[in-house]
Design a protein around this motif. Structure first.
Motif, PDB file in Angstrom:
ATOM      1  N   LYS A 163     -10.583 -11.426   5.922  1.00  0.00           N
ATOM      2  CA  LYS A 163     -10.195 -12.145   5.114  1.00  0.00           C
ATOM      3  C   LYS A 163     -10.047 -11.580   3.715  1.00  0.00           C
ATOM      4  N   ASN A 164      -8.639 -11.613   3.096  1.00  0.00           N
ATOM      5  CA  ASN A 164      -8.708 -11.037   1.864  1.00  0.00           C
ATOM      6  C   ASN A 164      -9.260 -12.167   0.740  1.00  0.00           C
ATOM      7  N   LYS A 165     -10.012 -11.812  -0.064  1.00  0.00           N
ATOM      8  CA  LYS A 165     -10.656 -12.761  -1.055  1.00  0.00           C
ATOM      9  C   LYS A 165      -9.749 -13.055  -2.123  1.00  0.00           C
ATOM     10  N   VAL A 166      -8.629 -12.305  -2.382  1.00  0.00           N
ATOM     11  CA  VAL A 166      -7.675 -12.596  -3.486  1.00  0.00           C
ATOM     12  C   VAL A 166      -6.825 -13.527  -3.058  1.00  0.00           C
ATOM     13  N   CYS A 167      -6.050 -13.521  -1.816  1.00  0.00           N
ATOM     14  CA  CYS A 167      -5.123 -14.458  -1.510  1.00  0.00           C
ATOM     15  C   CYS A 167      -5.503 -15.285  -0.280  1.00  0.00           C
ATOM     16  N   ASN A 168      -6.752 -15.106   0.368  1.00  0.00           N
ATOM     17  CA  ASN A 168      -7.007 -16.102   1.345  1.00  0.00           C
ATOM     18  C   ASN A 168      -6.374 -15.541   2.821  1.00  0.00           C
ATOM     19  N   HIS A 169      -5.432 -14.542   2.750  1.00  0.00           N
ATOM     20  CA  HIS A 169      -4.867 -14.456   3.899  1.00  0.00           C
ATOM     21  C   HIS A 169      -5.580 -13.464   4.852  1.00  0.00           C
ATOM     22  N   ILE A 176      -4.919  -3.502   8.862  1.00  0.00           N
ATOM     23  CA  ILE A 176      -4.696  -3.768   7.458  1.00  0.00           C
ATOM     24  C   ILE A 176      -5.499  -2.281   6.927  1.00  0.00           C
ATOM     25  N   LEU A 177      -6.727  -1.761   7.531  1.00  0.00           N
ATOM     26  CA  LEU A 177      -7.140  -0.532   7.052  1.00  0.00           C
ATOM     27  C   LEU A 177      -6.099   0.622   7.238  1.00  0.00           C
ATOM     28  N   ALA A 178      -5.312   0.862   8.356  1.00  0.00           N
ATOM     29  CA  ALA A 178      -4.711   1.743   8.396  1.00  0.00           C
ATOM     30  C   ALA A 178      -3.363   1.656   7.538  1.00  0.00           C
ATOM     31  N   MET A 179      -2.977   0.676   7.186  1.00  0.00           N
ATOM     32  CA  MET A 179      -1.963   0.352   6.346  1.00  0.00           C
ATOM     33  C   MET A 179      -2.293   0.763   4.864  1.00  0.00           C
ATOM     34  N   ILE A 180      -3.378   0.485   4.405  1.00  0.00           N
ATOM     35  CA  ILE A 180      -4.014   0.826   2.890  1.00  0.00           C
ATOM     36  C   ILE A 180      -4.098   2.319   2.843  1.00  0.00           C
ATOM     37  N   GLN A 186       0.155   7.989   0.009  1.00  0.00           N
ATOM     38  CA  GLN A 186       1.605   8.020  -0.650  1.00  0.00           C
ATOM     39  C   GLN A 186       1.410   7.368  -1.982  1.00  0.00           C
ATOM     40  N   HIS A 187       0.246   7.330  -2.683  1.00  0.00           N
ATOM     41  CA  HIS A 187       0.078   6.843  -3.895  1.00  0.00           C
ATOM     42  C   HIS A 187       0.539   5.679  -4.385  1.00  0.00           C
ATOM     43  N   LYS A 188       0.903   4.702  -3.373  1.00  0.00           N
ATOM     44  CA  LYS A 188       1.543   3.398  -3.559  1.00  0.00           C
ATOM     45  C   LYS A 188       0.499   2.310  -3.192  1.00  0.00           C
ATOM     46  N   LYS A 189       0.859   1.122  -4.083  1.00  0.00           N
ATOM     47  CA  LYS A 189       0.006  -0.100  -3.686  1.00  0.00           C
ATOM     48  C   LYS A 189       0.569  -0.771  -2.443  1.00  0.00           C
ATOM     49  N   PHE A 190      -0.243  -1.724  -1.743  1.00  0.00           N
ATOM     50  CA  PHE A 190       0.271  -2.258  -0.606  1.00  0.00           C
ATOM     51  C   PHE A 190       0.263  -3.851  -0.884  1.00  0.00           C
ATOM     52  N   ARG A 191       1.505  -4.234  -0.905  1.00  0.00           N
ATOM     53  CA  ARG A 191       1.608  -5.883  -1.002  1.00  0.00           C
ATOM     54  C   ARG A 191       0.976  -6.479   0.452  1.00  0.00           C
ATOM     55  N   CYS A 192       0.566  -7.892   0.053  1.00  0.00           N
ATOM     56  CA  CYS A 192       0.435  -8.464   1.105  1.00  0.00           C
ATOM     57  C   CYS A 192       1.454  -8.807   1.922  1.00  0.00           C
ATOM     58  N   ILE A 203      -6.507  -4.085  -1.474  1.00  0.00           N
ATOM     59  CA  ILE A 203      -7.273  -3.101  -1.335  1.00  0.00           C
ATOM     60  C   ILE A 203      -8.547  -3.248  -0.498  1.00  0.00           C
ATOM     61  N   GLN A 204      -9.232  -2.412   0.028  1.00  0.00           N
ATOM     62  CA  GLN A 204     -10.089  -2.672   0.966  1.00  0.00           C
ATOM     63  C   GLN A 204     -11.484  -3.229   0.556  1.00  0.00           C
TER      64      GLN A 204
END
Length: 225
Positions: A163-169, A176-180, A186-192, A203-204
């Protein structure tokens, strides 16, 4: 002690750390069982389990702290003069004690599995979602199950929901860990990945295991066998 022996000892500590984490998950499952058996939130049994969770979190933190210090010093060994090797044990002890003294009990409440314990018990205290679904239109109930149980990344049923504590998804842990990790390289952020979500930086540290949802999925699957 040889470097290979140090690495073997570190490997054993990391394995022990994983075992502590597994035991914490088991404590959460037991606590949810107690709640569903009509134990009250403030029962002595739940209080005992919560105390055990906190003790386990402290142990896991100390193992992680000690292992990180040893790994850091071990990486510096090649750059140290030979005479410095004789004081490595003292340096490990000194840094460990200093780090341990800087940690607080209050911080343990932010431990990933302590949060999972509290949220699992809290969710189990709520009315069963299944009872609510019985009073809903069948199509809505199907959609609700799809959203709850399906990972938005893999589009298949989650095995270890996080569970994502920020958006609850929710997402499956491996995906999710592989994508992060991939975006970090790639020095990029990952959008929900949930459509319409405004969380642009997953973030993890914001992810916690949702053991209540995991058990709901397991129960649903067992009932369909």
């Amino acid at each position: 002690m040889s470097f290979s022996a140090v690495q073997a000892a570190l490997s054993g500590l990391r394995s022990c750390q994983e075992d502590v984490g597994t035991n914490m998950d088991m404590l959460t499952y037991v606590a949810m069982d107690l709640v569903e058996s009509h134990e009250t939130e403030h029962s002595s049994s739940l209080e005992t389990l919560q105390a055990m969770i906190m003790e386990s979190a402290e142990l896991e933190r100390e193992i992680n702290c000690f292992s990180n210090i040893v790994e850091h010093l071990n990486s510096e060994v090649s750059q140290l003069p030979p005479e410095a090797l004789f004081s490595l044990s003292d340096r490990v002890k000194e840094q460990y004690e200093a780090k341990r003294a800087s940690l607080s009990k209050a911080e343990l409440h932010n431990h990933q599995k302590v949060i999972a314990f509290k949220e699992g018990v809290g969710s189990a205290l709520q009315p069963e979602n299944g009872e609510e679904a019985e009073n809903q239109d069948e199509d809505i109930a199907v959609t609700q199950r799809f959203v709850n149980f399906t990972c938005p990344l893999t589009q298949v049923e989650m095995e270890n929901p996080m569970k994502n504590k920020v958006c609850n998804h929710h997402y499956d842990e491996g995906a999710i860990l592989a994508m992060i990790k991939a975006r970090h390289k790639q020095h990029k952020k990952f959008r929900c990945p949930v459509v319409g979500c405004g969380n642009i930086n997953v973030i993890q540290a914001d992810l916690v295991p949702d053991l209540f949802l995991k058990r709901r999925i397991q129960k649903r699957n067992a009932s369909q066998v």
